[in-house]
Design an enzyme around this catalytic site. Structure first.
Site, short mmCIF file in Angstrom:
data_model
loop_
_atom_site.label_atom_id
_atom_site.label_comp_id
_atom_site.label_asym_id
_atom_site.label_seq_id
_atom_site.Cartn_x
_atom_site.Cartn_y
_atom_site.Cartn_z
N HIS B 75 0.80 -1.23 -0.15
CA HIS B 75 0.07 0.08 -0.08
C HIS B 75 0.79 1.02 0.02
O HIS B 75 1.94 1.11 0.54
CB HIS B 75 -0.88 -0.13 1.33
N ASP B 77 -0.27 4.37 0.99
CA ASP B 77 -0.63 5.32 2.01
C ASP B 77 0.16 5.14 3.33
O ASP B 77 0.71 3.98 3.62
CB ASP B 77 -2.14 5.21 2.05
N ASP B 101 6.17 1.20 7.58
CA ASP B 101 5.01 0.63 7.08
C ASP B 101 4.37 1.53 6.03
O ASP B 101 3.53 2.50 6.28
CB ASP B 101 3.96 0.80 8.50
N GLU B 131 -4.97 1.90 2.79
CA GLU B 131 -4.98 0.48 3.65
C GLU B 131 -5.17 0.89 4.81
O GLU B 131 -5.72 -0.03 5.75
CB GLU B 131 -3.71 -0.08 3.32
N GLU B 132 -4.86 2.28 5.31
CA GLU B 132 -4.67 2.45 6.82
C GLU B 132 -6.08 3.05 7.22
O GLU B 132 -6.06 3.49 8.39
CB GLU B 132 -3.72 3.48 7.19
N GLU B 160 4.02 -6.03 3.78
CA GLU B 160 4.13 -5.49 4.99
C GLU B 160 5.20 -5.96 5.66
O GLU B 160 5.94 -6.83 5.58
CB GLU B 160 2.92 -6.08 5.57
N HIS B 334 3.40 2.74 12.66
CA HIS B 334 2.18 3.55 13.34
C HIS B 334 2.75 4.22 14.59
O HIS B 334 2.22 4.94 15.09
CB HIS B 334 0.94 2.88 13.83
#
Lengths: 360, 360
Positions: B75, B77, B101, B131-132, B160, B334
């Site tokens: 992803h 984003d 990430d 995705e987030e 990932e 995150h």
């Protein structure tokens, strides 16, 4: 000249009519000016009373040189409007905001003030503002700070609704926050953290196992209670929470001081983090004081313990024994459908009148 | 003519530099246009790829007529900015939003796409948006709805962060609200009511007593968990609450279906009101599929179970076995201080390259 739009109070009319007129002057806490103006204006017409005004609180005193002085008190404010004005009367009851809490009692007090220039005890009538809101705005509290001498008395009758039966004493109330701690972790790897909500299981278990006291004081049985009133915890839907707080309300009989109540709660939650919140002490029934005993006998002899907290505790802190005695079921206070039975207004007025009457 | 202000991507540079360049194109979910434009522009220069664009999702496919097709996906984003841009590099690590990430994984995928026109398997590169955030905006989800044929493959590698070790399978997640009911009463007369928060003691006791399963599936040990993630209840400081809700998150091994997981939680909380909230099924590791087994062997043979939920579960639902395999410690995702070890970027690229290489 246009008519004065302000509804006047006519203290010569009966107490039921007076209650209805008082209910129809909206007086939600903070908005008592109109009702206080009307009360003050009528009381000032009476030569046997010395009237003073503080904010929207009105004090009127007789000065007959009696050995005993009694405060008769009622608050003028109500909880917020809830589509329950104007007053509505049926055969046996008056409905509307403030009918029960406590314009029926205020009406009786105004009737006594207006129609009994001579009494066997000196009287201090007190009509005060902001009882339904925070203590800092409470008219009785403010007066006790600014003019304590004006409140001096041997006994006080707070005309809060009590079903026309004396309610004596008042339970104390204490709120504490009991907090459990944990360690955050992603809920997909929960074994790496400590769940604070799970830790609160023991707090709730102790509440469930708790056996409340029911002590008998001055012949009245009190009934304590220890209850969770709030619980909160949580960070996110996928995170083990690191804190959980259970707010607990302890309602305790008036034989405990605030300090004793707090010590007891700490003991119940031994091992947990306990932080004290609101606290207000109880008030002993004080029925052994002669003025109180005489009053109880005069109004029928029945006394119930008061479980909820009222301003009798404030009088008690001033060293003045006090009871609740007024028309209306206290369980209907603050309800949209509050009402007062007309019969109870009449009974309360009649009994107070006979207690205060100068014997011929 | 002024220079194009948009940072260009240079796919001929090494994967670490490419990761840094990708990190420096801010692409918080919903703001992926610039990064998707850059990715699309570079991929369109490559004759061996058929490139298509859907929103801010870019798909690039080889078509060499191989027997096997593999999806390599990442992803574009990131979670919101947290004062962690631009990228910063030290001797061994690259720091900054998205470094872990998952722009390290995206960089490796772009390098493979650019530099391996011939591979032993056909490839579908997928660079997707959102995705987030909620599933409805997820680029992989949207593509699986609108163009499922484009995703058809024998195997998928989701890049990932997994510490450069294959993580297979994915636990399911279910949230339920367990509610207890009571009857309101004034806390001064608590014996007239039923306290719903006290009633939740049993819910928490069952959570404390719960023994999570640790099933072994395809040789991987999963570790389940049943945890309260929120608790709430309370009406007012002087009222016994009539409801209390404990939100419980069940993370379950992929041998259970969503229905079985729900049935299990209902059984745990038998006798209580249980309402289902978010639910997402797990994904079986699928390591017995030949493509998956060959991949695991090629990249070193070590496989860990995946505890958190990722889009491998989406591939699994499409009938495509999938694993997580990418540079970066998943625990740093995150976090404000996320980073990726330079060495892991290099290792992942090297292993994928050797797995895809046409034997001479």
């Amino acid at each position: 000249m246009p008519e004065d739009p302000r509804p006047a109070l006519d203290l010569t009319r009966d107490a039921v009519q007076l209650t209805e007129d008082l209910v129809n002057i909206e007086s939600v806490s903070g908005n008592e000016q109109q009702i206080a103006d009307a009360v003050e204006a009528e009381l000032r017409k009476l030569a046997h009373l010395e009237v003073r005004r503080f904010g929207n609180t009105v004090v009127a005193r007789t000065d007959q040189g009696r050995d005993e002085r009694v405060v008769v008190a009622g608050h003028l404010d109500t909880v917020p409007l809830n589509d329950n004005l104007p007053a509505r009367r049926d055969e046996t009851r008056l409905h509307g905001l403030g009918s029960c809490d406590m314009k029926g009692g205020v009406a009786v007090a105004l009737r006594l003030a207006a129609t009994m220039p001579r009494t066997n005890r000196d009287l201090t009538y007190l009509f005060y503002e902001c009882e339904e809101v925070e203590a800092e705005r409470n008219g009785l509290h403010l007066l006790s700070q600014s003019h304590p001498a004006l409140l001096q008395a041997d006994f006080a009758i707070l005309m809060e609704p009590s079903g026309a039966v004396v309610e004596a004493g008042c339970q104390g109330t204490l709120r504490v926050d009991v907090t459990t701690r944990g360690r955050r972790a992603h809920s997909a790897r929960s074994w790496t953290g400590v769940n604070a909500i799970h830790g609160a299981a023991e707090v709730l278990a102790r509440l469930n196992a708790y056996e409340p006291r029911r002590p008998v004081i001055d012949g009245l049985e009190y009934h304590e209670g220890l209850n969770a009133v709030f619980v909160s915890g949580g960070v996110a839907g996928n995170v083990l929470p690191d804190a959980c707080t259970v707010s607990v309300n302890y309602r305790y009989a008036p034989d405990l001081s605030e300090q004793e109540a707090y010590a007891h709660v700490r003991e119940v939650f031994d091992g947990f983090e306990v932080e004290v919140g609101d606290s207000a002490p109880g008030a002993m029934p004080g029925l052994s004081v002669p003025a109180a005993a005489a009053f109880v006998e005069a109004v029928g002899g029945t006394v119930n313990p008061k479980f909820g907290w009222t301003d009798v505790a404030r009088f008690s802190r001033l060293g003045i024994p006090a009871v609740n005695y007024g028309p209306g079921d206290p369980h209907l206070a603050h309800r949209q459908d509050e009402l007062v039975p007309l019969e109870e207004i009449a009974v309360v007025e009649k009994r107070l009148r006979s207690w205060l009457e100068v014997s011929s």
